[in-house]
Design an enzyme around this catalytic site. Structure first.
Site, PDB file in Angstrom:
ATOM      1  N   ASN A   1       3.282  -7.926   6.355  1.00 48.38           N
ATOM      2  CA  ASN A   1       3.175  -7.193   4.975  1.00 48.38           C
ATOM      3  C   ASN A   1       4.094  -6.259   4.979  1.00 48.38           C
ATOM      4  O   ASN A   1       3.713  -5.071   5.333  1.00 48.38           O
ATOM      5  CB  ASN A   1       1.749  -6.894   4.810  1.00 48.38           C
ATOM      6  CG  ASN A   1       1.292  -6.435   3.604  1.00 48.38           C
ATOM      7  OD1 ASN A   1       2.084  -6.073   2.734  1.00 48.38           O
ATOM      8  ND2 ASN A   1       0.141  -6.041   3.415  1.00 48.38           N
TER       9      ASN A   1
ATOM     10  N   ARG B   1       3.124 -11.682   3.157  1.00 50.98           N
ATOM     11  CA  ARG B   1       2.844 -11.362   2.152  1.00 50.98           C
ATOM     12  C   ARG B   1       3.781 -11.185   0.940  1.00 50.98           C
ATOM     13  O   ARG B   1       4.645 -10.306   1.347  1.00 50.98           O
ATOM     14  CB  ARG B   1       2.029 -10.218   1.983  1.00 50.98           C
ATOM     15  CG  ARG B   1       1.182  -9.727   0.889  1.00 50.98           C
ATOM     16  CD  ARG B   1       0.561  -8.486   0.756  1.00 50.98           C
ATOM     17  NE  ARG B   1      -0.091  -8.100  -0.700  1.00 50.98           N
ATOM     18  CZ  ARG B   1      -0.209  -6.825  -0.821  1.00 50.98           C
ATOM     19  NH1 ARG B   1       0.006  -5.779   0.040  1.00 50.98           N
ATOM     20  NH2 ARG B   1      -0.526  -6.641  -1.871  1.00 50.98           N
TER      21      ARG B   1
ATOM     22  N   HIS C   1      -3.554  -9.140  -5.893  1.00 53.59           N
ATOM     23  CA  HIS C   1      -4.912  -8.972  -4.883  1.00 53.59           C
ATOM     24  C   HIS C   1      -5.437 -10.597  -4.909  1.00 53.59           C
ATOM     25  O   HIS C   1      -6.553 -10.787  -4.329  1.00 53.59           O
ATOM     26  CB  HIS C   1      -6.011  -8.260  -5.313  1.00 53.59           C
ATOM     27  CG  HIS C   1      -5.990  -6.629  -5.223  1.00 53.59           C
ATOM     28  ND1 HIS C   1      -6.428  -5.734  -6.177  1.00 53.59           N
ATOM     29  CD2 HIS C   1      -5.028  -6.104  -4.235  1.00 53.59           C
ATOM     30  CE1 HIS C   1      -5.873  -4.499  -5.785  1.00 53.59           C
ATOM     31  NE2 HIS C   1      -5.381  -4.675  -4.673  1.00 53.59           N
TER      32      HIS C   1
ATOM     33  N   HIS D   1     -12.501  -6.491  -6.140  1.00 52.33           N
ATOM     34  CA  HIS D   1     -11.828  -5.733  -5.116  1.00 52.33           C
ATOM     35  C   HIS D   1     -11.768  -4.454  -5.338  1.00 52.33           C
ATOM     36  O   HIS D   1     -10.901  -4.117  -6.199  1.00 52.33           O
ATOM     37  CB  HIS D   1     -10.740  -6.740  -5.172  1.00 52.33           C
ATOM     38  CG  HIS D   1      -9.529  -6.252  -4.072  1.00 52.33           C
ATOM     39  ND1 HIS D   1      -9.331  -6.734  -2.718  1.00 52.33           N
ATOM     40  CD2 HIS D   1      -8.924  -4.990  -3.726  1.00 52.33           C
ATOM     41  CE1 HIS D   1      -8.523  -6.161  -2.073  1.00 52.33           C
ATOM     42  NE2 HIS D   1      -8.337  -4.921  -2.617  1.00 52.33           N
TER      43      HIS D   1
ATOM     44  N   GLY E   1     -10.537  -1.185  -3.735  1.00 54.85           N
ATOM     45  CA  GLY E   1      -9.688  -0.607  -2.594  1.00 54.85           C
ATOM     46  C   GLY E   1      -9.125   0.579  -3.089  1.00 54.85           C
ATOM     47  O   GLY E   1      -9.769   1.007  -4.183  1.00 54.85           O
ATOM     48  N   ASN E   2      -8.108   1.191  -2.657  1.00 51.30           N
ATOM     49  CA  ASN E   2      -7.419   2.190  -3.261  1.00 51.30           C
ATOM     50  C   ASN E   2      -7.008   1.513  -4.652  1.00 51.30           C
ATOM     51  O   ASN E   2      -6.750   2.404  -5.650  1.00 51.30           O
ATOM     52  CB  ASN E   2      -6.240   2.803  -2.502  1.00 51.30           C
ATOM     53  CG  ASN E   2      -5.818   4.032  -2.728  1.00 51.30           C
ATOM     54  OD1 ASN E   2      -6.606   5.085  -3.495  1.00 51.30           O
ATOM     55  ND2 ASN E   2      -4.450   4.396  -2.528  1.00 51.30           N
TER      56      ASN E   2
ATOM     57  N   ARG F   1      -4.375   5.238  -9.965  1.00 53.10           N
ATOM     58  CA  ARG F   1      -3.813   4.361 -11.129  1.00 53.10           C
ATOM     59  C   ARG F   1      -4.803   4.392 -12.359  1.00 53.10           C
ATOM     60  O   ARG F   1      -6.117   4.372 -12.084  1.00 53.10           O
ATOM     61  CB  ARG F   1      -3.410   3.013 -10.842  1.00 53.10           C
ATOM     62  CG  ARG F   1      -2.206   2.835 -10.247  1.00 53.10           C
ATOM     63  CD  ARG F   1      -2.075   1.275  -9.634  1.00 53.10           C
ATOM     64  NE  ARG F   1      -1.379   1.373  -8.295  1.00 53.10           N
ATOM     65  CZ  ARG F   1      -1.924   0.228  -7.513  1.00 53.10           C
ATOM     66  NH1 ARG F   1      -2.654  -0.993  -7.878  1.00 53.10           N
ATOM     67  NH2 ARG F   1      -1.647  -0.017  -6.305  1.00 53.10           N
TER      68      ARG F   1
ATOM     69  N   MET G   1     -13.106   7.612  -1.924  1.00 55.46           N
ATOM     70  CA  MET G   1     -14.638   7.758  -2.700  1.00 55.46           C
ATOM     71  C   MET G   1     -15.535   8.658  -1.639  1.00 55.46           C
ATOM     72  O   MET G   1     -16.685   9.114  -2.136  1.00 55.46           O
ATOM     73  CB  MET G   1     -15.058   6.242  -2.815  1.00 55.46           C
ATOM     74  CG  MET G   1     -16.294   5.999  -3.526  1.00 55.46           C
ATOM     75  SD  MET G   1     -16.395   6.870  -4.957  1.00 55.46           S
ATOM     76  CE  MET G   1     -15.342   5.797  -6.375  1.00 55.46           C
ATOM     77  N   ARG G   2     -15.412   8.749  -0.432  1.00 57.23           N
ATOM     78  CA  ARG G   2     -16.182   9.496   0.425  1.00 57.23           C
ATOM     79  C   ARG G   2     -16.362  10.871   0.228  1.00 57.23           C
ATOM     80  O   ARG G   2     -17.219  11.494   0.102  1.00 57.23           O
ATOM     81  CB  ARG G   2     -15.709   9.038   1.944  1.00 57.23           C
ATOM     82  CG  ARG G   2     -15.800   8.119   2.529  1.00 57.23           C
ATOM     83  CD  ARG G   2     -15.224   7.650   3.911  1.00 57.23           C
ATOM     84  NE  ARG G   2     -13.776   7.543   3.520  1.00 57.23           N
ATOM     85  CZ  ARG G   2     -12.881   6.748   4.226  1.00 57.23           C
ATOM     86  NH1 ARG G   2     -13.197   6.323   5.352  1.00 57.23           N
ATOM     87  NH2 ARG G   2     -11.569   6.565   3.798  1.00 57.23           N
TER      88      ARG G   2
ATOM     89  N   GLY H   1     -12.288  -1.586   0.632  1.00 55.36           N
ATOM     90  CA  GLY H   1     -12.596  -0.059   1.181  1.00 55.36           C
ATOM     91  C   GLY H   1     -13.820   0.351   0.419  1.00 55.36           C
ATOM     92  O   GLY H   1     -14.973   0.589   1.063  1.00 55.36           O
TER      93      GLY H   1
ATOM     94  N   GLY I   1     -15.569  -1.138  -2.176  1.00 58.40           N
ATOM     95  CA  GLY I   1     -16.798  -2.339  -2.472  1.00 58.40           C
ATOM     96  C   GLY I   1     -17.515  -2.513  -0.964  1.00 58.40           C
ATOM     97  O   GLY I   1     -18.655  -2.795  -1.522  1.00 58.40           O
TER      98      GLY I   1
ATOM     99  N   GLU J   1      -7.214 -10.343   4.040  1.00 62.40           N
ATOM    100  CA  GLU J   1      -6.280 -10.809   3.575  1.00 62.40           C
ATOM    101  C   GLU J   1      -5.329 -11.656   4.589  1.00 62.40           C
ATOM    102  O   GLU J   1      -4.636 -12.399   4.460  1.00 62.40           O
ATOM    103  CB  GLU J   1      -5.428  -9.711   2.915  1.00 62.40           C
ATOM    104  CG  GLU J   1      -6.022  -9.669   1.249  1.00 62.40           C
ATOM    105  CD  GLU J   1      -5.652  -8.028   0.715  1.00 62.40           C
ATOM    106  OE1 GLU J   1      -6.112  -7.086   1.269  1.00 62.40           O
ATOM    107  OE2 GLU J   1      -4.726  -8.350  -0.268  1.00 62.40           O
TER     108      GLU J   1
HETATM  109  P1  AMP Z   1      -8.583  -0.295   0.885  1.00 58.60           P
HETATM  110  O1  AMP Z   1      -7.430   0.061  -0.243  1.00 58.60           O
HETATM  111  O2  AMP Z   1      -9.090  -1.471   0.708  1.00 58.60           O
HETATM  112  O3  AMP Z   1      -8.066  -0.141   2.369  1.00 58.60           O
HETATM  113  O4  AMP Z   1      -9.700   0.984   0.437  1.00 58.60           O
HETATM  114  C1  AMP Z   1      -9.497   2.320   0.827  1.00 58.60           C
HETATM  115  C2  AMP Z   1     -10.402   3.084   0.183  1.00 58.60           C
HETATM  116  O5  AMP Z   1     -11.631   2.667   0.560  1.00 58.60           O
HETATM  117  C3  AMP Z   1     -10.434   4.887   0.570  1.00 58.60           C
HETATM  118  O6  AMP Z   1      -9.558   5.344  -0.417  1.00 58.60           O
HETATM  119  C4  AMP Z   1     -11.729   5.058   0.236  1.00 58.60           C
HETATM  120  O7  AMP Z   1     -12.064   5.610  -1.034  1.00 58.60           O
HETATM  121  C5  AMP Z   1     -12.551   3.834   0.440  1.00 58.60           C
HETATM  122  N1  AMP Z   1     -13.585   3.945   1.362  1.00 58.60           N
HETATM  123  C6  AMP Z   1     -13.193   3.521   2.785  1.00 58.60           C
HETATM  124  N2  AMP Z   1     -14.307   3.850   3.545  1.00 58.60           N
HETATM  125  C7  AMP Z   1     -15.291   4.449   2.703  1.00 58.60           C
HETATM  126  C8  AMP Z   1     -16.751   4.621   2.923  1.00 58.60           C
HETATM  127  N3  AMP Z   1     -17.419   4.613   4.167  1.00 58.60           N
HETATM  128  N4  AMP Z   1     -17.330   4.968   1.730  1.00 58.60           N
HETATM  129  C9  AMP Z   1     -16.854   5.064   0.696  1.00 58.60           C
HETATM  130  N5  AMP Z   1     -15.561   4.688   0.379  1.00 58.60           N
HETATM  131  C10 AMP Z   1     -14.614   4.258   1.496  1.00 58.60           C
END
Ligand code: AMP
Length: 403
Positions: free
Chosen positions: A12, A96, A185, A213, A215-216, A246, A288-289, A335, A337, A389
């Site tokens: 990727n 990818r 995605h 989905h 994530g960020n 975004r 989100m944390r 992340g 979800g 993925e």
């Molecule tokens: P991804 O792009 O799928 O890797 O998701 C990244 C995002 O997932 C991060 O910016 C966080 O906002 C969110 N994330 C990861 N772990 C947690 C968690 N334990 N609780 C809440 N949000 C999380």
């Protein structure tokens, strides 16, 4: 390809990074995973974990001038674990590729023509496709004899009907500039919708799923009988849900307004909407944390950002419910979800009339497994389905080269 060639290397490639995984498709196991970051900068970083040998993560910091230098270093790390790219067990390399336009509806063995076509799509994916092309060329130089396969982020969405894929703008202008909704995605939406069907004990052709989905980057899709019929990202990954940085949906006139009244250039507006909007623009944090922690401390700005995020999400659940007519499951992934129970709870809150609810106890359980979080009596299943993925890219790549 020899009969025992069951390994697939998944690459990727980003503009300054390469994520990789070596998988054995005999059992889907991961033999090695790693990441090279800051390629082209004064100090690059390579982190490599040889899972096959149970070895610890190894980290190297040194300058990798380009993707070729980075991939050569990855090849050396793999060789040190007896997993070298010259192994007869390596069946293919799966790449990818973010944008496959309208034409790439399936994973595709990369020929000179295919690579030229991916390059021709650069105007609609200027941030992503150039890096993907570089990754492919570098891998081809390393193993010219090996099949290389492109797995496109857009492919799963090519089944969208024209009614969903077209913007309501002048047809001639749109077609001349290939302006339509492509969606992204797709590898994740394909994998998660299939895994959701599996969780329900059904064939994908029998179920309608709304995949979220989160994530960020974030996108929603409506999947009818295993085929995508609508998705929230469009010409680029900017449209749709509120994301980490975004904006997602805005009135397009916001752009004219900023140009005319704030004197901003197109590049400045592009950067504002892609990098300084969404959660980070609303409250200064895109994790989100951190947002939840601030809400727990009574931070009103963080609470409003959360509410705007969830409001948009709920609107898409409602829209895709209407698009599908009948929904068997709503699946949360990526992340946010997979991990943020408060987002899942808030997104579904008040939708009991649509048959949607989460069980607070089940929603609160932390697990890496695909699982249902709706009450047993619920008409529509609500699920948490971890995405994968890399496994999906490896599976599609292997299916193509071993057929
Ligand atoms: P991804 O792009 O799928 O890797 O998701 C990244 C995002 O997932 C991060 O910016 C966080 O906002 C969110 N994330 C990861 N772990 C947690 C968690 N334990 N609780 C809440 N949000 C999380």
């Amino acid at each position: 390809m020899t009969a025992n060639a069951t390994r697939v290397l998944v690459l990727n490639s980003g503009s300054s990074s390469v994520k990789y995984q070596l998988l054995d498709m005999a059992d889907g196991s991961r033999l090695a995973v790693g990441l090279v970051e800051r390629i082209g900068e004064t100090i690059s970083r390579l982190a490599h974990t040889p899972l096959a040998t149970g070895g610890a993560k190894r980290e190297r910091e040194e300058p990798f001038a380009d993707h070729a230098a980075a991939l050569n270093a990855v090849a050396a790390e793999l060789a040190a674990d007896g997993l070298g790219l010259d192994s007869p067990e390596l069946a293919a390399i799966g790449h990818r590729v973010v944008h496959g336009g309208k034409q790439f509806t399936e994973p595709t063995v990369i020929t000179d023509e295919v690579l030229a076509e991916i390059e021709r799509l650069i105007p609609v994916a200027p941030l992503h496709n150039p890096a993907n092309v570089t990754g492919i060329r570098t891998a081809q130089a390393l193993r010219p004899d090996l099949p290389q396969v492109a797995v496109f982020d857009t492919a799963f969405h090519t089944t969208m009907p024209e009614a969903a894929a077209r913007y309501a703008i002048d047809v001639e202008t749109a077609d001349a500039h290939r302006i339509r909704r492509y969606g992204f995605h797709g590898t994740s939406h394909a994998y998660v919708s299939r895994e959701t069907a599996k969780l329900l004990g059904k064939d994908p052709s029998e179920v309608n799923v709304i995949v979220l989905h989160l994530g960020n980057g974030a996108s929603a899709s409506a999947v009818r009988g295993g085929k995508c019929v609508d998705t929230s990202m469009g010409l680029t990954p900017l449209e749709g849900l509120v994301m980490g940085t975004r904006s997602g949906d805005t009135d397009p006139a916001v752009i004219f307004h900023l140009a005319r009244t704030a004197g901003m250039s197109v590049d400045e507006i592009d950067s504002l909407l892609n990098k300084k909007s969404g959660l980070i623009g609303l409250c200064g944090d895109n994790d989100m944390r951190e947002i939840r922690r601030r809400i727990d401390e009574g931070d009103e700005q963080a609470a409003l950002a959360f509410d705007i995020y969830v409001h948009r999400l709920k609107k898409y659940i409602g829209a895709y419910y209407a698009v599908l007519g009948k929904v068997d499951a709503v699946a949360f992934t990526a992340g946010v979800g997979e991990n943020a129970a408060p987002v899942r709870e808030a997104a579904v809150a008040g939708l009991e009339e649509l048959g949607l609810a989460v069980d607070a106890g089940l929603n609160g359980i932390r697990s890496d497994a695909a699982r249902l979080i709706s009450p047993e009596s619920a008409r529509v299943a609500v699920a948490v389905v971890p995405t994968d993925e890399e496994l999906e890219i490896a599976t599609q790549t292997y299916a193509l080269v071993s057929s």
